[in-house]
Each structure stands twice: as structure tokens, then as C-alpha cells.
Design an enzyme around this catalytic site. Structure first.
Site, PDB file in Angstrom:
ATOM      1  N   CYS A   1     -30.572  -4.270 101.541  1.00 39.22           N
ATOM      2  CA  CYS A   1     -30.584  -5.452 100.676  1.00 39.22           C
ATOM      3  C   CYS A   1     -32.026  -5.862 100.445  1.00 39.22           C
ATOM      4  O   CYS A   1     -32.743  -6.197 101.397  1.00 39.22           O
ATOM      5  CB  CYS A   1     -29.788  -6.595 101.304  1.00 39.22           C
ATOM      6  SG  CYS A   1     -29.862  -8.122 100.338  1.00 39.22           S
TER       7      CYS A   1
ATOM      8  N   HIS B   1     -25.044   1.696  93.040  1.00 37.20           N
ATOM      9  CA  HIS B   1     -25.139   0.738  91.939  1.00 37.20           C
ATOM     10  C   HIS B   1     -24.544   1.313  90.663  1.00 37.20           C
ATOM     11  O   HIS B   1     -24.648   2.510  90.390  1.00 37.20           O
ATOM     12  CB  HIS B   1     -26.595   0.360  91.672  1.00 37.20           C
ATOM     13  CG  HIS B   1     -27.194  -0.440  92.777  1.00 37.20           C
ATOM     14  ND1 HIS B   1     -27.079  -1.801  92.854  1.00 37.20           N
ATOM     15  CD2 HIS B   1     -27.889  -0.052  93.874  1.00 37.20           C
ATOM     16  CE1 HIS B   1     -27.687  -2.235  93.945  1.00 37.20           C
ATOM     17  NE2 HIS B   1     -28.177  -1.185  94.583  1.00 37.20           N
TER      18      HIS B   1
ATOM     19  N   GLU C   1     -21.912  -8.246  93.729  1.00 34.54           N
ATOM     20  CA  GLU C   1     -22.334  -7.449  94.877  1.00 34.54           C
ATOM     21  C   GLU C   1     -21.148  -6.937  95.684  1.00 34.54           C
ATOM     22  O   GLU C   1     -20.191  -7.671  95.934  1.00 34.54           O
ATOM     23  CB  GLU C   1     -23.249  -8.262  95.793  1.00 34.54           C
ATOM     24  CG  GLU C   1     -24.638  -8.472  95.222  1.00 34.54           C
ATOM     25  CD  GLU C   1     -25.647  -8.793  96.311  1.00 34.54           C
ATOM     26  OE1 GLU C   1     -25.780  -7.974  97.258  1.00 34.54           O
ATOM     27  OE2 GLU C   1     -26.296  -9.839  96.223  1.00 34.54           O
TER      28      GLU C   1
ATOM     29  N   CYS D   1     -30.027  -9.996  93.461  1.00 37.13           N
ATOM     30  CA  CYS D   1     -29.830  -8.758  94.220  1.00 37.13           C
ATOM     31  C   CYS D   1     -31.064  -7.891  94.018  1.00 37.13           C
ATOM     32  O   CYS D   1     -31.336  -7.448  92.897  1.00 37.13           O
ATOM     33  CB  CYS D   1     -28.580  -8.023  93.756  1.00 37.13           C
ATOM     34  SG  CYS D   1     -28.304  -6.432  94.583  1.00 37.13           S
TER      35      CYS D   1
ATOM     36  N   GLY E   1     -30.272  -4.271  93.278  1.00 38.14           N
ATOM     37  CA  GLY E   1     -29.676  -4.263  91.946  1.00 38.14           C
ATOM     38  C   GLY E   1     -30.717  -4.396  90.853  1.00 38.14           C
ATOM     39  O   GLY E   1     -30.610  -3.757  89.788  1.00 38.14           O
TER      40      GLY E   1
END
Length: 278
Positions: free
Chosen positions: A73, A164, A213, A222, A225
Site C-alpha cells: 500500500c 490493479h 480498493e 490509493c 493505484g
């Protein structure tokens, strides 16, 4: 149990320092602690741990608000880096953190002893279907029309240490992220589920993004992301490799460099410290 509450652009986390707190079953506690009405409230629980290999400085374990373990993350690792540096757990401005996605190397930007931003080398994007993973018989999934749920979407799938799926839309503010996101996240085409980014390209140097998420749902930001979204933009020749990503919680600066590594720069913020019964 002592904890720290922090956020990266509104993507919020409970941090527990296992250099001073005991080792217990945090995975089972994560769901209760992250509950916004019955617990502390957060998108995830982050553990600050000693490294497994002596050449590294720390280990980071992340549990999502649903109790599942995350690979990586970007917003959490910036919070992690700010905390360990400002608490003098490390005296280097660049250090190595073990994660499930590999070793990450954050670099803190310090002004008068305070970390004002953190740059993280997020590594190289991966495109092979088995590395994401995604169940499609192709070399890479860039701008592919794919049936997901009851509809068809043009998707871009890649891994930034976690999976993703990037989808380009015309008006991200009014796109039904809450409806489409969970459908795509849990579709069988993604055997490990997936983070879903909805991206509106503003110009060659700016994009706007909202995210659903994996394991946390709709969040304000994110980091991985944002990295995946910029990579998808460059692969589709929609932007240059250095892009400001506007998220509901604030901005990140993403650079896909010539060494093929993606670099993310953004802030991390303390909210409060506290204690919770276990």
C-alpha cells in the site's frame, strides 16, 4: 494496546509498533479495529516490525479493513516511513522496508526534523497475466475489451506489487464507482481479486482518479493505484511519464522513470495516538 492513527491523503491506517507492543493475532483484530462505528476506524491496520533479513531496516504487514492481508500500500508505507523516521527508529533518510510485494525503499524529505513528504520507489510494473494475476490468454492486458459481470469494459491490468485494473472514463466524479467497483473486484477473471481505478485524463500532465480498493472498498486515495493509473496512461499514450494524480483526498506525484521503476511522492499525516483494549 498502544496505537497510532495516520492517513495518506485520507487513506487512513491504524499503526502498531511491534518493537514495543506484543505479537498477537492482529489479523483477527483488524476487522474489529477498522470498523468505523465499533472500533477505531480505518482502511487498514499496519504493523511496524523488525526485518527478517539483516540488510533491511523494517518489515511492514498490512491487513485490510475486511481482515485480508494486503501485499502493498503506497499510502501506508509513507505513513510508516514518516513515523519511524520522526520517532528516531532510523537515522537514514532512505531505508529498506520488507513487504509481501518485495523490499520497498522510501526516501523522506525532511525540513527542520519533520517529514514533509515521502518518495517511494515502488518498483517495476508487471504486465504478464500470471503476475497480476488475471485469467486471460494474452501477453498483456492494455486497452482490452473484456466482459466483467453483466457488462463490457475496456480494461488495463497490471501489478504494482498488488493487482490493479484501470478503466478510463469521461467524468470520474459522476461515475458509479460504488456500483461497478465491487463487481470488477470480485469477478472470477481476477483470481486474487483486484483494485479498480477509474481515471479521467485532464491533460498530458494531470489525471483525476477514484478507486475501489480490494478489501477496503471506496477510499479517498490509493498510492499503488495512482502508480498503476499513470503506467496505464503512458501505455495508452494519454500522458507523459511524470503526472500529478488528483485523488479525493489530495494529490500524488507519480514518475515512471527511465529505469522502469515507478516513483511516488506524497504526504503523510498524524491524526492521533491512543490505546485500545484487547
Amino acid at each position: 494496546m498502544n496505537f497510532i492513527k495516520m492517513h495518506g491523503l485520507g487513506n487512513d491506517f491504524i499503526l502498531v509498533n511491534l518493537f514495543t507492543e506484543p505479537e498477537i493475532d492482529y489479523q483477527n483484530l483488524a476487522k474489529d479495529w477498522c470498523h468505523r462505528q465499533l472500533g477505531i476506524g480505518a482502511d487498514g491496520l499496519v504493523l511496524i516490525q523488525p526485518p527478517e533479513k539483516k540488510e533491511n531496516h523494517f518489515k511492514m504487514t498490512i491487513y485490510n479493513s475486511d481482515g485480508s492481508e494486503a501485499d502493498m500500500c503506497g499510502n501506508a508505507i509513507r505513513c510508516f516511513a514518516k513515523y519511524v523516521y520522526e520517532k528516531k527508529m532510523v537515522d537514514l533518510e532512505e531505508f529498506r522496508i520488507e513487504t509481501r510485494a518485495g523490499v520497498m525503499v522510501p526516501k523522506v524529505n525532511v525540513v527542520e526534523g519533520k517529514v514533509v513528504s515521502v518518495q517511494v520507489d515502488m518498483g517495476k510494473p508487471r504486465f504478464k497475466p500470471d503476475e497480476i494475476p488475471i485469467n486471460l490468454p494474452t501477453q498483456e492486458v492494455i486497452d482490452k475489451k473484456v466482459r466483467v459481470g453483466d457488462g463490457y469494459y475496456r480494461i488495463n491490468a497490471l501489478s504494482m506489487g498488488n493487482p490493479h485494473c484501470v478503466i478510463f472514463v469521461d467524468d470520474v466524479d459522476h461515475y458509479p464507482v460504488e456500483k461497478v467497483g465491487p463487481i470488477i473486484e470480485c469477478d472470477p477473471i481476477f483470481p486474487a481479486r483486484v483494485n479498480v481505478e477509474f481515471v479521467e485524463v485532464l491533460n498530458r500532465k494531470e489525471i483525476k482518479m477514484r478507486v475501489w480498493e480490494r478489501g477496503a472498498g471506496l477510499t479517498l486515495a490509493c498510492g499503488t493505484g495512482a502508480c498503476a493509473s499513470v503506467v496505464a496512461c503512458v501505455k495508452n499514450d494519454l500522458t507523459v511519464p511524470e503526472v500529478t494524480v488528483h485523488l479525493p483526498g489530495g494529490d500524488l506525484f507519480i514518475k515512471w522513470a527511465k529505469d522502469d521503476h515507478v516513483y511516488m511522492t506524497g504526504p503523510a499525516t498524524y491524526v492521533y495516538t491512543g490505546q485500545i483494549n484487547i
